[in-house]
Design a protein around this motif. Structure first.
Motif, mmCIF file in Angstrom:
data_model
loop_
_atom_site.group_PDB
_atom_site.id
_atom_site.type_symbol
_atom_site.label_atom_id
_atom_site.label_comp_id
_atom_site.label_asym_id
_atom_site.label_seq_id
_atom_site.Cartn_x
_atom_site.Cartn_y
_atom_site.Cartn_z
ATOM 1 N N VAL A 7 -13.306 -28.506 8.130
ATOM 2 C CA VAL A 7 -14.407 -29.430 8.076
ATOM 3 C C VAL A 7 -15.544 -28.613 7.231
ATOM 4 O O VAL A 7 -15.916 -29.000 6.262
ATOM 5 C CB VAL A 7 -14.923 -29.417 9.373
ATOM 6 N N HIS A 66 -15.372 -29.242 3.313
ATOM 7 C CA HIS A 66 -15.749 -30.555 2.792
ATOM 8 C C HIS A 66 -17.296 -30.898 3.035
ATOM 9 O O HIS A 66 -17.848 -31.221 2.173
ATOM 10 C CB HIS A 66 -15.065 -31.533 3.739
ATOM 11 N N PHE A 93 -16.793 -33.585 17.841
ATOM 12 C CA PHE A 93 -15.637 -34.194 16.838
ATOM 13 C C PHE A 93 -14.455 -34.702 17.536
ATOM 14 O O PHE A 93 -13.829 -34.112 18.375
ATOM 15 C CB PHE A 93 -15.141 -33.027 15.719
ATOM 16 N N VAL A 113 -9.948 -34.912 13.722
ATOM 17 C CA VAL A 113 -10.239 -35.024 12.379
ATOM 18 C C VAL A 113 -9.301 -34.731 11.493
ATOM 19 O O VAL A 113 -8.333 -33.992 11.926
ATOM 20 C CB VAL A 113 -11.560 -33.936 11.963
ATOM 21 N N ILE A 127 -11.941 -37.387 7.397
ATOM 22 C CA ILE A 127 -12.696 -36.143 7.118
ATOM 23 C C ILE A 127 -14.136 -36.846 6.416
ATOM 24 O O ILE A 127 -15.283 -36.250 6.750
ATOM 25 C CB ILE A 127 -12.055 -35.068 6.130
ATOM 26 N N ILE A 146 -16.481 -37.547 9.058
ATOM 27 C CA ILE A 146 -17.321 -36.712 9.758
ATOM 28 C C ILE A 146 -18.303 -35.924 8.927
ATOM 29 O O ILE A 146 -19.368 -35.590 9.425
ATOM 30 C CB ILE A 146 -16.017 -35.483 10.038
ATOM 31 N N VAL A 147 -17.980 -35.715 7.631
ATOM 32 C CA VAL A 147 -19.058 -35.122 6.798
ATOM 33 C C VAL A 147 -20.372 -35.770 6.694
ATOM 34 O O VAL A 147 -21.393 -35.463 6.856
ATOM 35 C CB VAL A 147 -18.486 -34.987 5.240
ATOM 36 N N CYS A 197 -22.065 -35.126 9.776
ATOM 37 C CA CYS A 197 -22.726 -33.879 9.668
ATOM 38 C C CYS A 197 -23.896 -33.631 9.114
ATOM 39 O O CYS A 197 -24.896 -33.276 9.347
ATOM 40 C CB CYS A 197 -21.515 -32.691 9.064
#
Length: 442
Positions: A109, A112, A276, A279, A321, A324-325, A328
């Protein structure tokens, strides 16, 4: 016969012999000599004292906290060239962009997120200890990707308080994206201390440095869906119980959430935790099922597909992913400033926790079927009961809070995400499939 001056020396028994008085001129010469020696001694003493004080105060004393950008001396990590790399990497494109320290930057993670931040114009510095939990060559390959993107990764540990303080001395970080952790549920059975060292002690050490920074950064950090543990209510909501962890890994992540609450309450640190949910994607972790299933299927090895006690397939809320980015970055963009100064809280600070999942659990059997289709290889499957090692039967995220407050909206389905992963895997490992179902390296 006249006595010599040597004869006038006192006997070994004092008090029994009184020497003759010395001539007047000898008294005068003797006093001058004594005064001269005394003056020289005093001069020597004060000169020595001055040098000691100078050395102590100017060479040994720690740098003043009021100097936020002190120059690192050449004997610190990498010296002046190292500092130049740090400053270059953290220089944002223009005012208004962030300056972010990403811990665990050479991780899945972390890589990325770092690239996404850099691409949009933020200044980014990576920190990673390159431990050997899984193939360290993969981590170094990720670092090469980061380096090509203009991101410098400092090799160091979050438990190294001196190193962290040096970084904060050089750079005014507006944000910290804390992704460094000892990952994995099953490995905790073999090396429990590594989880306490990284996920608890390391987190506390980072927060200690952040609380003393001036200004304090806003912190976003990776918790885990594993904190829901034995919770049977679905989907998992941020308001659900998280006091029944099923693994040591989960327990350390839950401890991290309580520690975050403490530093927020006492020191005014703005802290956002992200839970999370499984992922996956390119440059992923080799200890994850989708990753080693791909490897074993291509090699013709048997894979174990776990089932619950009543014969159902274990299910996971797989989250790609890229989604998830986005979560974030959304957390960073909406994080408010910390309210402390020099470790002292000046007002209430923001404290948040969010689920980042795909909100659509997929049975592991279906995930394997997708891999078989993409790889064009039939997997050798073996159904096995879920071992008592901390794994849970299912995960399912309620993401309504993240949708509402972060603008989080996952957009990648499992088949589409696995297709991108398989394409990367074949490219990275140089693997081709033969017609008979076996595989060979290019």
């Amino acid at each position: 016969m006249a006595s010599s001056l040597l004869d006038n020396s006192p006997p070994s028994t004092p008090g029994k012999f009184k020497p003759d008085k010395a001539p007047p001129y000898l008294h005068h010469h003797h006093h001058r000599s004594l005064r001269l020696q005394s003056n020289i001694s005093k001069l020597t003493f004060y000169s020595f004292l001055f040098l000691v004080l100078f050395f102590f105060f100017f060479l040994l004393s720690p740098p003043s906290s009021s100097s936020p950008r002190r120059q690192l001396s050449a004997d610190l990590p990498g010296g002046r060239q190292w500092e130049k790399k740090v400053l270059k990497s953290t220089r944002p494109e223009s005012a208004g962009f962030f300056t972010v320290l990403v811990t665990g930057a050479a991780g899945f993670v972390g890589t990325h997120v770092s690239i996404a931040l850099k691409r949009r114009g933020d200044g980014v510095l990576g920190l990673d200890n390159f431990n050997h939990y899984y193939d360290v060559n993969l981590k170094h390959a990720r670092r090469n990707v980061l380096d090509r993107a203009g991101i410098f990764v400092v090799e160091g540990d979050i438990n190294d308080a001196d190193l962290l303080r040096r970084l904060f001395d050089v750079v005014h970080f507006t944000h910290v994206m804390h992704l460094a952790a000892q990952a994995g549920v099953r490995y905790a059975m073999q090396n429990p201390k590594s989880y306490v060292h990284s996920n608890i002690a390391g987190f506390v050490n980072l927060l200690e440095v952040c609380k003393s920074a001036n200004p304090q950064p806003a912190i976003v950090w990776a918790s885990s869906s594993s904190v829901y543990g034995l919770n049977s209510k679905v989907p998992f909501s941020e308001k659900d119980r998280t006091d029944r962890p099923a693994s040591l890994y989960a327990a350390t992540k839950k401890a991290g959430e309580e520690i975050a609450h403490t530093y927020n309450h006492i020191h005014g640190l703005s802290i956002t935790g992200l839970r999370f949910f499984t992922v996956y994607g390119p440059w992923g972790r080799p200890d994850m099922a989708y990753f080693f299933f791909t490897k074993d299927i291509l090699k013709g090895k048997e894979i174990s597909v776990f089932e619950t006690a009543d014969g159902r397939s274990v299910a996971r809320d797989f989250t790609y992913i890229d989604d998830i980015v986005k979560g974030c970055l959304g957390a960073l963009d909406t994080a408010k400033k910390s309210t402390g100064s020099g470790g002292k809280k000046k007002g209430p600070a923001q404290l948040r926790i969010y689920n980042l999942g795909n909100t659509s659990p997929v049975p592991m059997t279906k995930m394997v079927s997708i891999l078989e289709k993409l790889l064009k290889v039939k997997a050798k499957k073996k159904a096995q009961p879920l071992p008592k090692n901390g794994d849970v039967e299912f995960t399912h995220a309620n993401i309504s809070l993240a949708q509402r407050e972060l603008g989080y909206k996952p957009a990648t389905g499992l088949e589409s995400g696995l297709k991108k992963f398989v394409r990367w895997y074949v490219s990275y490992y140089g693997t081709t499939k033969k017609k008979n179902g076996s595989s060979s390296a290019l």
